[in-house]
Design a protein around this motif. Structure first.
Motif, PDB file in Angstrom:
ATOM      1  N   VAL A 185       0.865  -1.184   0.000  1.00 40.88           N
ATOM      2  CA  VAL A 185       0.000   0.000   0.000  1.00 40.88           C
ATOM      3  C   VAL A 185       0.899   1.231   0.000  1.00 40.88           C
ATOM      4  O   VAL A 185       1.636   1.481   0.952  1.00 40.88           O
ATOM      5  CB  VAL A 185      -0.935   0.006   1.226  1.00 40.88           C
ATOM      6  CG1 VAL A 185      -1.858   1.216   1.175  1.00 40.88           C
ATOM      7  CG2 VAL A 185      -1.744  -1.281   1.293  1.00 40.88           C
ATOM      8  N   HIS A 186       0.833   1.995  -1.084  1.00 42.93           N
ATOM      9  CA  HIS A 186       1.691   3.168  -1.272  1.00 42.93           C
ATOM     10  C   HIS A 186       0.902   4.450  -1.022  1.00 42.93           C
ATOM     11  O   HIS A 186      -0.226   4.580  -1.479  1.00 42.93           O
ATOM     12  CB  HIS A 186       2.212   3.240  -2.715  1.00 42.93           C
ATOM     13  CG  HIS A 186       2.892   2.011  -3.222  1.00 42.93           C
ATOM     14  ND1 HIS A 186       4.257   1.924  -3.340  1.00 42.93           N
ATOM     15  CD2 HIS A 186       2.390   0.830  -3.683  1.00 42.93           C
ATOM     16  CE1 HIS A 186       4.578   0.742  -3.858  1.00 42.93           C
ATOM     17  NE2 HIS A 186       3.468   0.059  -4.069  1.00 42.93           N
ATOM     18  N   GLY A 187       1.498   5.391  -0.314  1.00 44.43           N
ATOM     19  CA  GLY A 187       0.985   6.759  -0.288  1.00 44.43           C
ATOM     20  C   GLY A 187       0.004   7.101   0.805  1.00 44.43           C
ATOM     21  O   GLY A 187      -0.340   8.275   0.972  1.00 44.43           O
ATOM     22  N   THR A 188      -0.462   6.139   1.586  1.00 49.42           N
ATOM     23  CA  THR A 188      -1.495   6.458   2.570  1.00 49.42           C
ATOM     24  C   THR A 188      -0.948   7.266   3.743  1.00 49.42           C
ATOM     25  O   THR A 188      -1.678   8.063   4.337  1.00 49.42           O
ATOM     26  CB  THR A 188      -2.170   5.183   3.095  1.00 49.42           C
ATOM     27  OG1 THR A 188      -1.177   4.279   3.581  1.00 49.42           O
ATOM     28  CG2 THR A 188      -2.973   4.509   2.000  1.00 49.42           C
ATOM     29  N   ARG A 189       0.315   7.050   4.098  1.00 52.11           N
ATOM     30  CA  ARG A 189       0.878   7.823   5.209  1.00 52.11           C
ATOM     31  C   ARG A 189       0.930   9.306   4.866  1.00 52.11           C
ATOM     32  O   ARG A 189       0.738  10.163   5.725  1.00 52.11           O
ATOM     33  CB  ARG A 189       2.272   7.310   5.563  1.00 52.11           C
ATOM     34  CG  ARG A 189       2.893   8.013   6.769  1.00 52.11           C
ATOM     35  CD  ARG A 189       4.160   7.307   7.232  1.00 52.11           C
ATOM     36  NE  ARG A 189       4.762   8.020   8.343  1.00 52.11           N
ATOM     37  CZ  ARG A 189       5.710   8.958   8.210  1.00 52.11           C
ATOM     38  NH1 ARG A 189       6.160   9.259   6.991  1.00 52.11           N
ATOM     39  NH2 ARG A 189       6.197   9.571   9.258  1.00 52.11           N
ATOM     40  N   ARG A 190       1.151   9.602   3.597  1.00 54.09           N
ATOM     41  CA  ARG A 190       1.163  11.012   3.176  1.00 54.09           C
ATOM     42  C   ARG A 190      -0.242  11.602   3.162  1.00 54.09           C
ATOM     43  O   ARG A 190      -0.419  12.806   3.301  1.00 54.09           O
ATOM     44  CB  ARG A 190       1.808  11.136   1.789  1.00 54.09           C
ATOM     45  CG  ARG A 190       3.285  10.791   1.762  1.00 54.09           C
ATOM     46  CD  ARG A 190       3.936  11.172   0.436  1.00 54.09           C
ATOM     47  NE  ARG A 190       3.356  10.438  -0.673  1.00 54.09           N
ATOM     48  CZ  ARG A 190       3.750   9.220  -1.044  1.00 54.09           C
ATOM     49  NH1 ARG A 190       4.714   8.609  -0.369  1.00 54.09           N
ATOM     50  NH2 ARG A 190       3.185   8.613  -2.068  1.00 54.09           N
ATOM     51  N   ALA A 191      -1.249  10.727   2.975  1.00 53.64           N
ATOM     52  CA  ALA A 191      -2.628  11.215   2.951  1.00 53.64           C
ATOM     53  C   ALA A 191      -3.143  11.517   4.342  1.00 53.64           C
ATOM     54  O   ALA A 191      -3.877  12.488   4.557  1.00 53.64           O
ATOM     55  CB  ALA A 191      -3.525  10.181   2.272  1.00 53.64           C
ATOM     56  N   LEU A 192      -2.765  10.660   5.302  1.00 52.22           N
ATOM     57  CA  LEU A 192      -3.229  10.838   6.682  1.00 52.22           C
ATOM     58  C   LEU A 192      -2.172  10.257   7.611  1.00 52.22           C
ATOM     59  O   LEU A 192      -1.973   9.044   7.636  1.00 52.22           O
ATOM     60  CB  LEU A 192      -4.567  10.130   6.900  1.00 52.22           C
ATOM     61  CG  LEU A 192      -5.215  10.329   8.272  1.00 52.22           C
ATOM     62  CD1 LEU A 192      -5.656  11.769   8.458  1.00 52.22           C
ATOM     63  CD2 LEU A 192      -6.401   9.380   8.443  1.00 52.22           C
ATOM     64  N   PRO A 193      -1.479  11.095   8.369  1.00 48.98           N
ATOM     65  CA  PRO A 193      -0.422  10.599   9.247  1.00 48.98           C
ATOM     66  C   PRO A 193      -0.983   9.754  10.383  1.00 48.98           C
ATOM     67  O   PRO A 193      -2.181   9.743  10.642  1.00 48.98           O
ATOM     68  CB  PRO A 193       0.227  11.878   9.774  1.00 48.98           C
ATOM     69  CG  PRO A 193      -0.841  12.917   9.687  1.00 48.98           C
ATOM     70  CD  PRO A 193      -1.665  12.547   8.486  1.00 48.98           C
ATOM     71  N   ARG A 194      -0.087   9.057  11.076  1.00 51.79           N
ATOM     72  CA  ARG A 194      -0.504   8.165  12.151  1.00 51.79           C
ATOM     73  C   ARG A 194      -1.208   8.935  13.261  1.00 51.79           C
ATOM     74  O   ARG A 194      -2.191   8.456  13.829  1.00 51.79           O
ATOM     75  CB  ARG A 194       0.716   7.432  12.706  1.00 51.79           C
ATOM     76  CG  ARG A 194       0.352   6.428  13.792  1.00 51.79           C
ATOM     77  CD  ARG A 194       1.575   5.715  14.307  1.00 51.79           C
ATOM     78  NE  ARG A 194       1.211   4.769  15.360  1.00 51.79           N
ATOM     79  CZ  ARG A 194       2.087   4.131  16.121  1.00 51.79           C
ATOM     80  NH1 ARG A 194       3.376   4.338  15.959  1.00 51.79           N
ATOM     81  NH2 ARG A 194       1.687   3.290  17.052  1.00 51.79           N
ATOM     82  N   HIS A 195      -0.726  10.113  13.591  1.00 45.89           N
ATOM     83  CA  HIS A 195      -1.323  10.913  14.665  1.00 45.89           C
ATOM     84  C   HIS A 195      -2.056  12.099  14.046  1.00 45.89           C
ATOM     85  O   HIS A 195      -1.489  12.859  13.278  1.00 45.89           O
ATOM     86  CB  HIS A 195      -0.251  11.396  15.638  1.00 45.89           C
ATOM     87  CG  HIS A 195       0.500  10.271  16.304  1.00 45.89           C
ATOM     88  ND1 HIS A 195      -0.102   9.430  17.216  1.00 45.89           N
ATOM     89  CD2 HIS A 195       1.775   9.842  16.167  1.00 45.89           C
ATOM     90  CE1 HIS A 195       0.786   8.534  17.635  1.00 45.89           C
ATOM     91  NE2 HIS A 195       1.930   8.762  17.009  1.00 45.89           N
ATOM     92  N   GLY A 196      -3.323  12.236  14.390  1.00 45.92           N
ATOM     93  CA  GLY A 196      -4.103  13.358  13.896  1.00 45.92           C
ATOM     94  C   GLY A 196      -5.042  12.944  12.778  1.00 45.92           C
ATOM     95  O   GLY A 196      -4.865  11.908  12.135  1.00 45.92           O
ATOM     96  N   LEU A 197      -6.048  13.772  12.538  1.00 46.84           N
ATOM     97  CA  LEU A 197      -7.059  13.483  11.528  1.00 46.84           C
ATOM     98  C   LEU A 197      -7.157  14.576  10.476  1.00 46.84           C
ATOM     99  O   LEU A 197      -8.116  14.610   9.703  1.00 46.84           O
ATOM    100  CB  LEU A 197      -8.427  13.293  12.200  1.00 46.84           C
ATOM    101  CG  LEU A 197      -8.558  12.072  13.116  1.00 46.84           C
ATOM    102  CD1 LEU A 197      -9.915  12.082  13.801  1.00 46.84           C
ATOM    103  CD2 LEU A 197      -8.377  10.777  12.332  1.00 46.84           C
ATOM    104  N   VAL A 198      -6.175  15.469  10.438  1.00 46.40           N
ATOM    105  CA  VAL A 198      -6.165  16.523   9.427  1.00 46.40           C
ATOM    106  C   VAL A 198      -5.608  15.939   8.132  1.00 46.40           C
ATOM    107  O   VAL A 198      -4.481  15.436   8.092  1.00 46.40           O
ATOM    108  CB  VAL A 198      -5.327  17.734   9.873  1.00 46.40           C
ATOM    109  CG1 VAL A 198      -5.283  18.782   8.763  1.00 46.40           C
ATOM    110  CG2 VAL A 198      -5.906  18.342  11.146  1.00 46.40           C
ATOM    111  N   LEU A 199      -6.398  15.995   7.079  1.00 48.83           N
ATOM    112  CA  LEU A 199      -5.999  15.425   5.803  1.00 48.83           C
ATOM    113  C   LEU A 199      -4.903  16.277   5.161  1.00 48.83           C
ATOM    114  O   LEU A 199      -4.839  17.489   5.355  1.00 48.83           O
ATOM    115  CB  LEU A 199      -7.204  15.332   4.874  1.00 48.83           C
ATOM    116  CG  LEU A 199      -8.407  14.563   5.428  1.00 48.83           C
ATOM    117  CD1 LEU A 199      -9.553  14.594   4.426  1.00 48.83           C
ATOM    118  CD2 LEU A 199      -8.036  13.123   5.746  1.00 48.83           C
TER     119      LEU A 199
END
Length: 237
Positions: A185-199
């Motif tokens: 799975v590529h790119g999801t960390r950049r979409a939403l970091p582990r901490h926080g819900l700000v896109l």
């Protein structure tokens, strides 16, 4: 602006989940007599989750290798885990797998209730008893012909680096002699970091299903083969 959009997006999910869950209950009731593995309900849930990906203008999702994920028959699917939205984008495979997920998610109203309707598998991290129950549950699912989806890292990575894999998924594959299907799975960390819900700003997410691996009889070798496959894929653009 991203903060405002994020608040609106999560609020939209919260409100629309009421409607989607009502639909899930209806699907469950109608199909229960003839769909013991709850395949139809899972595909409905896949559409529910995928809807939130495709309506988000900040996210673009691409799935490749989908045909490598089984439509029929048992398998163990393993994917790297970098973000909360990994779950949403993996649903977009539209394959009849059962999730193994931490117990806390099952306690979330509506979403967690739907997970129980689907017969997904809860796990309390760090509890040996819970691990045994999880393995027993997965044994029953695999014996019935349902694939299971597991994050073998056990938790989300904090820095984007692939964590060591735990043995459980690979013990199941060896015991049942079913293939392991690695998924990068590529790119999801950049979409939403582990901490926080700000896109974050616009992100391309890529779900890449990699060639299945024969289980053989060596759990550790199977584990490292799957990890190497995913790690190699993640280095590619």
């Amino acid at each position: 602006m991203l903060r405002i959009f994020s608040v609106a997006y999560w609020a939209f999910i919260g409100v629309s989940c009421v409607v989607f869950f009502a639909g899930a209950v209806l699907v469950w009731l109608v199909t229960l007599p003839f769909d013991r593995r709850r395949v139809v309900l899972h595909l409905y849930s896949s559409a529910w989750a995928s809807f939130y990906v495709y309506v988000n203008p900040l996210w673009r999702l691409r799935v490749t290798g989908r045909d490598r994920a089984p439509r029929h028959g048992a398998a163990v699917l393993v994917a790297n885990h970098a973000s909360l939205i990994d779950i949403l984008v993996l649903f977009a495979l539209f394959r009849p797998f059962k999730w193994v997920s931490k117990q806390e998610i099952f306690q979330v109203p509506l979403i967690g209730w739907n997970m129980r309707l689907n017969d997904y598998v809860p796990l309390v991290r760090g509890s040996a008893d819970s691990v045994r129950r999880m393995m027993d549950h997965c044994d029953r699912l695999l014996a019935a012909g349902s694939p299971v989806m597991i994050f073998p890292e056990g938790r989300r990575t904090s820095d984007g680096e692939l964590l060591p894999f735990k043995d459980g998924a690979f013990e199941l594959a060896v015991r049942h002699q079913v293939p392991v299907v690695p998924i990068a799975v590529h790119g999801t960390r950049r979409a939403l970091p582990r901490h926080g819900l700000v896109l974050r700003d616009h992100v391309d997410v890529h779900v890449e299903v990699l060639p299945p691996i024969d289980p053989g009889d060596d759990t550790q070798a199977l584990r490292e083969s799957a990890r190497t496959s995913i790690a190699s894929a993640l280095t590619r653009p």
